[in-house]
Scaffold this active site. Structure first.
Site, PDB file in Angstrom:
ATOM      1  N   LYS A 130      65.358  -3.709  52.596  1.00 29.15           N
ATOM      2  CA  LYS A 130      65.167  -2.851  51.366  1.00 29.15           C
ATOM      3  C   LYS A 130      66.102  -1.753  52.258  1.00 29.15           C
ATOM      4  CE  LYS A 130      61.224  -4.729  49.623  1.00 29.15           C
ATOM      5  NZ  LYS A 130      60.376  -4.011  48.582  1.00 29.15           N
ATOM      6  N   HIS A 143      67.249  -9.498  42.964  1.00 27.94           N
ATOM      7  CA  HIS A 143      65.869  -8.542  43.150  1.00 27.94           C
ATOM      8  C   HIS A 143      64.882  -8.508  41.986  1.00 27.94           C
ATOM      9  CE1 HIS A 143      62.638  -6.512  45.413  1.00 27.94           C
ATOM     10  NE2 HIS A 143      62.610  -7.141  46.558  1.00 27.94           N
TER      11      HIS A 143
HETATM   12  C1  PEP Z   1      60.149  -7.886  48.817  1.00 22.68           C
HETATM   13  O1  PEP Z   1      60.596  -6.854  48.670  1.00 22.68           O
HETATM   14  O2  PEP Z   1      60.906  -8.696  48.456  1.00 22.68           O
HETATM   15  C2  PEP Z   1      59.026  -7.796  48.523  1.00 22.68           C
HETATM   16  C3  PEP Z   1      58.331  -8.978  48.692  1.00 22.68           C
HETATM   17  O3  PEP Z   1      58.606  -6.505  49.539  1.00 22.68           O
HETATM   18  P1  PEP Z   1      56.694  -6.979  50.352  1.00 22.68           P
HETATM   19  O4  PEP Z   1      56.493  -8.055  50.531  1.00 22.68           O
HETATM   20  O5  PEP Z   1      56.779  -5.517  50.868  1.00 22.68           O
HETATM   21  O6  PEP Z   1      55.278  -7.101  48.403  1.00 22.68           O
END
Ligand code: PEP
Length: 248
Positions: free
Chosen positions: A11, A93
């Site tokens: 991210k 996403h």
């Molecule tokens: C993601 O960003 O796709 C995600 C699943 O984040 P996290 O693992 O932090 O929940």
């Protein structure tokens, strides 16, 4: 037989100093038995790709534009990601759907652009908490899947990530039965639409995957790996998740 995939989504996290985590991950996983992918912010993609190029870790973008080039300030094309060393790109996403108003039609167009540009599209779908609580999950996933995945999708160029929005970054995960139900539904939909190719498409689970819950999630039928956010930032967290997937 689908090859499993452990994918990390950094991210909007990471600067050059964090590339030491990638070096540590490579050192700890010289010959993994599953596919590995890290998707850093665009600013790190080229430098990360230089580090991973002789390793088993692939790199990817977190988004790409639906057009090849042009007047789109701040955007990146599939060809640019490829030029920076990426072989994958995450598309649709839930954070992009929410923050940037990305609809299924937009995700569809971006996925087409990514695939025709030679990238593997990791197409994300998943329900909100309201949708889960109102019993709409399977219908939502079905609509997103049919609206976001282009006709050009194959087992080689497309990965689906089932990510319940309410499980992302919250520490909450669905029950294993709920994960199994949605993954089985996605598999049925993929096979109905794409036949044998649909049987070969990998379906990842994403949402608060951690070293502590990875083993039980990976034991669920039709879970071909994970898309991991927070726990992909540190080799000490992502490493045990990779090991859990290798042992699944
Ligand atoms: C993601 O960003 O796709 C995600 C699943 O984040 P996290 O693992 O932090 O929940």
């Amino acid at each position: 037989m689908r090859r499993k995939l452990a994918a990390g989504n950094w991210k909007m996290n990471g600067t050059a100093a964090d590339l030491t985590e990638v070096k540590a991950l490579i050192a700890a996983n010289p010959t993994p038995t599953v596919d590995l992918l890290l998707c850093p912010p665009a600013t790190l993609l080229s430098r990360m790709s230089d580090i991973t190029k002789d390793s088993a870790i692939a790199t990817g973008g977190q988004d790409c534009h639906m057009n090849g080039k042009g007047a789109h300030t701040g955007d990146i094309s599939a060809a640019m990601l490829k030029d920076a060393g990426a072989t994958y790109v995450i598309l649709g996403h839930s954070e992009r759907r929410a923050d940037h108003g990305e609809t299924d039609a937009i995700v569809h167009a971006k996925s087409e652009a990514a695939i025709s540009g030679g990238l593997i599209a990791v197409i994300c779908i998943g329900e909100t908490l309201d949708e889960r609580e109102s019993g709409a999950t399977l219908g939502v996933v079905e609509t997103q899947l049919s609206g976001s995945v282009p006709a050009t999708a194959t087992a080689a160029n497309t990965v689906i990530a089932y990510e319940p929005v309410w499980a992302i970054g919250t520490g909450k995960i669905p029950t294993l039965e709920q994960i199994a139900e949605v993954h089985a539904h996605i598999r049925t939909l993929l096979v109905t639409r794409f036949g044998e190719e649909g049987q070969g498409m990998r379906v990842l689970y994403g949402g608060s995957v951690k070293p502590s819950n990875a083993t039980e999630i990976f034991a669920v039928e039709d879970v071909d790996g994970a898309l991991v956010g927070g726990a992909s930032l540190k080799a000490a967290d992502f490493g045990p998740i990779i090991t859990a997937l290798e042992n699944a």
